[in-house]
Motif scaffolding. Structure first.
Motif, PDB file in Angstrom:
ATOM      1  N   MET A   1       0.825  -1.189   0.000  1.00 44.48           N
ATOM      2  CA  MET A   1       0.000   0.000   0.000  1.00 44.48           C
ATOM      3  C   MET A   1       0.872   1.258   0.000  1.00 44.48           C
ATOM      4  O   MET A   1       0.530   2.251  -0.613  1.00 44.48           O
ATOM      5  CB  MET A   1      -0.916  -0.029   1.223  1.00 44.48           C
ATOM      6  N   LEU A   2       2.003   1.198   0.700  1.00 48.34           N
ATOM      7  CA  LEU A   2       2.887   2.352   0.767  1.00 48.34           C
ATOM      8  C   LEU A   2       3.447   2.689  -0.614  1.00 48.34           C
ATOM      9  O   LEU A   2       3.537   3.863  -0.989  1.00 48.34           O
ATOM     10  CB  LEU A   2       4.029   2.076   1.751  1.00 48.34           C
ATOM     11  N   PHE A   3       3.807   1.671  -1.394  1.00 44.89           N
ATOM     12  CA  PHE A   3       4.322   1.893  -2.745  1.00 44.89           C
ATOM     13  C   PHE A   3       3.249   2.522  -3.629  1.00 44.89           C
ATOM     14  O   PHE A   3       3.534   3.444  -4.402  1.00 44.89           O
ATOM     15  CB  PHE A   3       4.807   0.568  -3.345  1.00 44.89           C
ATOM     16  N   LEU A   4       2.010   2.057  -3.493  1.00 46.97           N
ATOM     17  CA  LEU A   4       0.899   2.609  -4.264  1.00 46.97           C
ATOM     18  C   LEU A   4       0.678   4.075  -3.925  1.00 46.97           C
ATOM     19  O   LEU A   4       0.496   4.910  -4.813  1.00 46.97           O
ATOM     20  CB  LEU A   4      -0.380   1.809  -3.999  1.00 46.97           C
ATOM     21  N   GLU A   5       0.706   4.411  -2.658  1.00 41.27           N
ATOM     22  CA  GLU A   5       0.486   5.792  -2.239  1.00 41.27           C
ATOM     23  C   GLU A   5       1.622   6.701  -2.699  1.00 41.27           C
ATOM     24  O   GLU A   5       1.381   7.815  -3.153  1.00 41.27           O
ATOM     25  CB  GLU A   5       0.317   5.861  -0.727  1.00 41.27           C
ATOM     26  N   ALA A   6       2.866   6.223  -2.605  1.00 43.12           N
ATOM     27  CA  ALA A   6       4.010   7.021  -3.051  1.00 43.12           C
ATOM     28  C   ALA A   6       3.951   7.246  -4.561  1.00 43.12           C
ATOM     29  O   ALA A   6       4.213   8.353  -5.052  1.00 43.12           O
ATOM     30  CB  ALA A   6       5.310   6.338  -2.661  1.00 43.12           C
ATOM     31  N   THR A   7       3.592   6.216  -5.309  1.00 39.00           N
ATOM     32  CA  THR A   7       3.467   6.341  -6.761  1.00 39.00           C
ATOM     33  C   THR A   7       2.345   7.305  -7.116  1.00 39.00           C
ATOM     34  O   THR A   7       2.479   8.120  -8.038  1.00 39.00           O
ATOM     35  CB  THR A   7       3.199   4.963  -7.385  1.00 39.00           C
ATOM     36  N   LEU A   8       1.254   7.241  -6.381  1.00 42.10           N
ATOM     37  CA  LEU A   8       0.119   8.123  -6.648  1.00 42.10           C
ATOM     38  C   LEU A   8       0.462   9.582  -6.360  1.00 42.10           C
ATOM     39  O   LEU A   8       0.000  10.482  -7.067  1.00 42.10           O
ATOM     40  CB  LEU A   8      -1.083   7.674  -5.812  1.00 42.10           C
ATOM     41  N   ILE A   9       1.282   9.834  -5.351  1.00 43.16           N
ATOM     42  CA  ILE A   9       1.732  11.197  -5.068  1.00 43.16           C
ATOM     43  C   ILE A   9       2.539  11.737  -6.247  1.00 43.16           C
ATOM     44  O   ILE A   9       2.324  12.867  -6.708  1.00 43.16           O
ATOM     45  CB  ILE A   9       2.564  11.246  -3.766  1.00 43.16           C
ATOM     46  N   VAL A  10       3.456  10.928  -6.754  1.00 43.53           N
ATOM     47  CA  VAL A  10       4.285  11.351  -7.889  1.00 43.53           C
ATOM     48  C   VAL A  10       3.422  11.612  -9.124  1.00 43.53           C
ATOM     49  O   VAL A  10       3.581  12.623  -9.812  1.00 43.53           O
ATOM     50  CB  VAL A  10       5.370  10.294  -8.182  1.00 43.53           C
ATOM     51  N   ILE A  11       2.493  10.714  -9.402  1.00 39.51           N
ATOM     52  CA  ILE A  11       1.617  10.871 -10.564  1.00 39.51           C
ATOM     53  C   ILE A  11       0.756  12.126 -10.430  1.00 39.51           C
ATOM     54  O   ILE A  11       0.580  12.874 -11.395  1.00 39.51           O
ATOM     55  CB  ILE A  11       0.745   9.615 -10.760  1.00 39.51           C
ATOM     56  N   THR A  12       0.234  12.384  -9.239  1.00 39.36           N
ATOM     57  CA  THR A  12      -0.597  13.563  -9.012  1.00 39.36           C
ATOM     58  C   THR A  12       0.188  14.846  -9.258  1.00 39.36           C
ATOM     59  O   THR A  12      -0.285  15.759  -9.942  1.00 39.36           O
ATOM     60  CB  THR A  12      -1.158  13.554  -7.575  1.00 39.36           C
ATOM     61  N   VAL A  13       1.403  14.902  -8.721  1.00 42.76           N
ATOM     62  CA  VAL A  13       2.235  16.086  -8.911  1.00 42.76           C
ATOM     63  C   VAL A  13       2.560  16.278 -10.388  1.00 42.76           C
ATOM     64  O   VAL A  13       2.475  17.397 -10.912  1.00 42.76           O
ATOM     65  CB  VAL A  13       3.519  15.978  -8.065  1.00 42.76           C
ATOM     66  N   LEU A  14       2.911  15.195 -11.086  1.00 39.41           N
ATOM     67  CA  LEU A  14       3.220  15.302 -12.516  1.00 39.41           C
ATOM     68  C   LEU A  14       2.012  15.762 -13.326  1.00 39.41           C
ATOM     69  O   LEU A  14       2.149  16.587 -14.238  1.00 39.41           O
ATOM     70  CB  LEU A  14       3.730  13.964 -13.042  1.00 39.41           C
ATOM     71  N   LEU A  15       0.844  15.238 -13.010  1.00 40.28           N
ATOM     72  CA  LEU A  15      -0.364  15.659 -13.726  1.00 40.28           C
ATOM     73  C   LEU A  15      -0.653  17.143 -13.530  1.00 40.28           C
ATOM     74  O   LEU A  15      -1.029  17.845 -14.477  1.00 40.28           O
ATOM     75  CB  LEU A  15      -1.562  14.825 -13.290  1.00 40.28           C
ATOM     76  N   PHE A  16      -0.485  17.626 -12.308  1.00 36.46           N
ATOM     77  CA  PHE A  16      -0.711  19.048 -12.063  1.00 36.46           C
ATOM     78  C   PHE A  16       0.327  19.916 -12.775  1.00 36.46           C
ATOM     79  O   PHE A  16      -0.006  20.956 -13.337  1.00 36.46           O
ATOM     80  CB  PHE A  16      -0.715  19.360 -10.568  1.00 36.46           C
ATOM     81  N   ILE A  17       1.594  19.495 -12.754  1.00 34.56           N
ATOM     82  CA  ILE A  17       2.647  20.264 -13.423  1.00 34.56           C
ATOM     83  C   ILE A  17       2.404  20.311 -14.927  1.00 34.56           C
ATOM     84  O   ILE A  17       2.480  21.376 -15.549  1.00 34.56           O
ATOM     85  CB  ILE A  17       4.030  19.679 -13.095  1.00 34.56           C
ATOM     86  N   ILE A  18       2.105  19.168 -15.516  1.00 40.14           N
ATOM     87  CA  ILE A  18       1.832  19.123 -16.956  1.00 40.14           C
ATOM     88  C   ILE A  18       0.592  19.954 -17.287  1.00 40.14           C
ATOM     89  O   ILE A  18       0.566  20.680 -18.279  1.00 40.14           O
ATOM     90  CB  ILE A  18       1.668  17.660 -17.438  1.00 40.14           C
ATOM     91  N   GLY A  19      -0.432  19.863 -16.456  1.00 42.13           N
ATOM     92  CA  GLY A  19      -1.666  20.612 -16.698  1.00 42.13           C
ATOM     93  C   GLY A  19      -1.483  22.115 -16.629  1.00 42.13           C
ATOM     94  O   GLY A  19      -2.025  22.860 -17.438  1.00 42.13           O
TER      95      GLY A  19
END
Length: 61
Positions: free
Chosen positions: A1-19
């Motif tokens: 679960m920790l790996f999933l949450e860490a990956t989701l944080i990275v993906i969220t930040v990247l999506l906001f930056i790209i957006g």
């Protein structure tokens, strides 16, 4: 679960930056959806950690 949450944080930040850089609302909407999913995943972890800490502190007294 920790790996999933860490990956989701990275993906969220990247999506906001790209957006923000490309000024496309689709990327920002996906970022918001990812943020909501992140919050939904963090709530049970937070509650479990709080209850576990409370019970261990209660038994230490």
């Amino acid at each position: 679960m920790l790996f999933l949450e860490a990956t989701l944080i990275v993906i969220t930040v990247l999506l906001f930056i790209i957006g923000v850089r490309s000024k496309r609302k689709t990327w920002i909407r996906w970022g918001i959806g990812s943020l909501i999913l992140l919050i939904v995943l963090f709530i049970p972890s937070f509650v479990n950690g709080f209850v576990e800490g409370l019970s261990s502190g209660w038994s230490a007294k």
